[in-house]
Design a protein around this motif. Structure first.
Motif, PDB file in Angstrom:
ATOM      1  N   ASN A   4      12.923  39.769  -9.948  1.00  0.00           N
ATOM      2  CA  ASN A   4      11.592  39.525 -10.480  1.00  0.00           C
ATOM      3  C   ASN A   4      11.522  39.823 -11.970  1.00  0.00           C
ATOM      4  OD1 ASN A   4      10.611  38.748  -7.991  1.00  0.00           O
ATOM      5  ND2 ASN A   4       9.930  40.804  -7.434  1.00  0.00           N
ATOM      6  N   GLY A   5      12.207  40.902 -12.392  1.00  0.00           N
ATOM      7  CA  GLY A   5      12.246  41.247 -13.812  1.00  0.00           C
ATOM      8  C   GLY A   5      12.961  40.178 -14.617  1.00  0.00           C
ATOM      9  N   TYR A   6      14.035  39.669 -14.044  1.00  0.00           N
ATOM     10  CA  TYR A   6      14.796  38.614 -14.724  1.00  0.00           C
ATOM     11  C   TYR A   6      13.953  37.356 -14.866  1.00  0.00           C
ATOM     12  CZ  TYR A   6      18.435  35.149 -15.588  1.00  0.00           C
ATOM     13  OH  TYR A   6      19.181  34.128 -16.125  1.00  0.00           O
ATOM     14  N   MET A   7      13.211  36.991 -13.816  1.00  0.00           N
ATOM     15  CA  MET A   7      12.382  35.798 -13.845  1.00  0.00           C
ATOM     16  C   MET A   7      11.251  35.942 -14.861  1.00  0.00           C
ATOM     17  SD  MET A   7      13.736  33.570 -11.965  1.00  0.00           S
ATOM     18  CE  MET A   7      12.395  32.389 -12.016  1.00  0.00           C
ATOM     19  N   ARG A   8      10.651  37.142 -14.921  1.00  0.00           N
ATOM     20  CA  ARG A   8       9.586  37.365 -15.899  1.00  0.00           C
ATOM     21  C   ARG A   8      10.130  37.249 -17.328  1.00  0.00           C
ATOM     22  NH1 ARG A   8       7.870  41.459 -12.273  1.00  0.00           N
ATOM     23  NH2 ARG A   8       8.968  43.030 -13.538  1.00  0.00           N
ATOM     24  N   SER A  12       9.046  34.438 -19.973  1.00  0.00           N
ATOM     25  CA  SER A  12       8.562  34.855 -21.291  1.00  0.00           C
ATOM     26  C   SER A  12       9.346  34.160 -22.401  1.00  0.00           C
ATOM     27  CB  SER A  12       8.685  36.377 -21.433  1.00  0.00           C
ATOM     28  OG  SER A  12       8.336  36.795 -22.729  1.00  0.00           O
ATOM     29  N   LEU A  13      10.654  34.028 -22.217  1.00  0.00           N
ATOM     30  CA  LEU A  13      11.492  33.343 -23.196  1.00  0.00           C
ATOM     31  C   LEU A  13      11.087  31.889 -23.330  1.00  0.00           C
ATOM     32  CD1 LEU A  13      14.065  33.185 -25.019  1.00  0.00           C
ATOM     33  CD2 LEU A  13      15.321  32.583 -22.935  1.00  0.00           C
ATOM     34  N   TYR A 433      30.682  43.919 -21.690  1.00  0.00           N
ATOM     35  CA  TYR A 433      29.666  43.757 -22.708  1.00  0.00           C
ATOM     36  C   TYR A 433      28.503  44.680 -22.371  1.00  0.00           C
ATOM     37  CZ  TYR A 433      26.240  41.468 -25.705  1.00  0.00           C
ATOM     38  OH  TYR A 433      25.279  41.172 -26.645  1.00  0.00           O
ATOM     39  N   ASN A 434      28.072  45.481 -23.321  1.00  0.00           N
ATOM     40  CA  ASN A 434      27.055  46.488 -23.046  1.00  0.00           C
ATOM     41  C   ASN A 434      25.661  46.079 -23.514  1.00  0.00           C
ATOM     42  OD1 ASN A 434      28.927  48.328 -21.924  1.00  0.00           O
ATOM     43  ND2 ASN A 434      29.590  48.904 -23.985  1.00  0.00           N
ATOM     44  N   GLY A 435      25.537  44.852 -24.023  1.00  0.00           N
ATOM     45  CA  GLY A 435      24.233  44.406 -24.529  1.00  0.00           C
ATOM     46  C   GLY A 435      23.322  43.998 -23.398  1.00  0.00           C
ATOM     47  N   LYS A 436      22.080  43.763 -23.728  1.00  0.00           N
ATOM     48  CA  LYS A 436      21.100  43.316 -22.754  1.00  0.00           C
ATOM     49  C   LYS A 436      21.254  41.825 -22.511  1.00  0.00           C
ATOM     50  CE  LYS A 436      17.585  46.764 -23.920  1.00  0.00           C
ATOM     51  NZ  LYS A 436      16.189  46.954 -24.382  1.00  0.00           N
TER      52      LYS A 436
END
Length: 438
Positions: A4-8, A12-13, A433-436
């Motif tokens: 759900n967080g990924y979809m939001r 938003s993007l 990879y440690n980025g978001k």
């Protein structure tokens, strides 16, 4: 919760990207308005010279006789100068509808010659409103100082400088191995005709600009930043291009993006495929959003139903409502233009496979690399998806749509050199990879 967080975050993007497209559409109209402050008197002499040059070339001209890759698009180059020079009493229509003169139903190049050179005032004004005609932002000022031949020489010099500059950038880093697929793709695109026709140039410039930006900022650009890069590539393609080989502004930078960050994607396969989808969608939002905004703006401010015209053209050019051409016909014509290059590419691939087979006993093969290679080969298939959805257009205009296959050439060669390079590296894909995500 994570999904759900990924979809939001994704939603938003996309909302942010649609807002950027809206701003780009306003800026695109503003740029055209400013361009039309240039008086036709400033361009008259060079348009006269250009009309004579185009007329002497003639439709169907080749740089090298009967070599299909060197066929020029004099028709569209004539249209571009015709549109840039045509002005009526209704400036809004000139800016938004791509007005151009037509004499006795003749093509735009011959009509330009009749009006600009022979002073024939028995013409009608036609519209070509479904395209932005953004090239006028550059072409109208250039015509104040240069004729068609001069502009083509400038075009050739700029393209060579871009290629030389990008190769120089690669040569100074550990990514120098990608010079081989890049130059292979550039040669495949046929540089002489690429620089010899205005119509063929916008997609090349947009592709090169996106490639260069992705390379220069490869260590600092977040996934959100890359999405915006692909979005802008789509926006610029819709603004400047005439539906020549637009997918190359997505496919080649996308393959390069995967190659430049190989270790991350080898270790993070899940996000790799998600980002391929997101980058592709971002490009699509930019391309479709910018293009369709022109239809809406032109329809609202001129009273012409450009939306209906655009959808009619899409239905016709897709080939699914007329069934004039099959998918097989489209592939045959586009591959047929560059058949010897396809054979050469196949020989290179066989050589790479043989070389890999001979040396694999002496080096360590990293299996995690296979997913990244598979992703690059998947993107290499993008031209065939494009041909599937534009059967009629790609069949009728195969003399320039064949350049979409440059994506496949770049992808296959990139996968080959990536494999050879990574086979010799210990622990490829071990660094995470440690980025978001965004």
């Amino acid at each position: 919760m994570e999904i759900n967080g990924y979809m939001r975050e994704t939603l938003s993007l996309w909302i942010k990207e649609m807002g950027i497209v809206f701003l780009c559409a306003i800026m695109g109209v503003a740029a055209l308005v400013v361009t039309y402050f240039i008086s036709n008197d400033c361009m008259r002499e060079h348009v006269w010279e250009s009309a004579i040059i185009l007329h002497s070339e003639g439709l169907g001209a080749y740089l090298w006789q009967d070599v299909e890759e060197t066929k020029l698009d004099i028709y569209t180059d004539g249209l571009m100068i015709n549109v840039s020079y045509t002005e009526t009493e209704d400036g809004v229509r000139d800016i938004l509808l791509g007005t151009h003169v037509e004499v006795d139903g003749r093509n735009p190049m011959d009509s330009l010659y009749e009006v600009a050179v022979l002073a024939n005032d028995n013409y009608t004004v036609k519209n070509y409103g479904r395209y932005w005609h953004g090239y006028q932002v550059l072409l109208r000022p250039l015509l104040c100082f240069f004729n068609y031949s001069d502009i083509l020489q400038i075009n050739m010099i700029l393209q060579l400088l871009l290629v030389f500059g990008f190769v120089t950038l690669l040569a100074g880093t550990e990514e120098r191995v990608y010079i081989v697929p890049f130059l292979g793709m550039y040669v495949f695109l046929c540089p002489v005709s690429l620089a010899g026709s205005l119509q063929y140039s916008p997609c090349f410039y947009i592709m090169m600009s996106t490639l260069t930006a992705l390379f220069i900022w490869r260590g600092r650009l977040t996934d959100t930043g890359k999405n915006i890069q692909f979005l802008l590539a789509g926006v610029l393609t819709a603004y400047f291009d005439f539906l020549t080989y637009p997918f190359i502004t997505l496919g080649v930078p996308l393959i390069a993006c995967l190659a430049f960050d190989l270790r991350r994607w080898s270790a993070d396969r899940k996000h790799m495929w998600k980002n391929i989808l997101l980058y592709t969608v971002s490009w699509g939002i930019g391309y479709v959003g910018m293009w369709s905004s022109k239809w809406v703006i032109a329809s609202v401010f001129t009273g012409e139903n450009i939306i209906y015209d655009a959808f009619g053209a899409i239905a016709y050019r897709s080939g699914y409502f007329t069934e004039k051409h099959s998918y097989y016909d489209t592939l045959k014509l586009n591959l047929g233009v560059c058949n010897w290059k396809v054979i050469l590419l196949a020989l290179i691939c066989v050589s790479v496979c043989v070389a890999t087979f001979r040396i694999k006993k002496h080096i360590r093969i990293e299996r995690r690399l296979f997913s990244a290679l598979g992703a690059i080969l998947f993107v290499s298939l993008y031209p065939f998806f494009w041909y599937l959805f534009t059967k009629d257009h790609s069949c009728c205009h195969s003399y320039f749509t064949w350049r979409e296959l440059g994506i496949s050439v770049f992808g296959v060669l990139t996968a080959g050199v990536m494999g050879i390079r990574a086979f010799g590296e210990k622990g490829a894909g071990q660094q995470r990879y440690n980025g978001k995500l965004f």
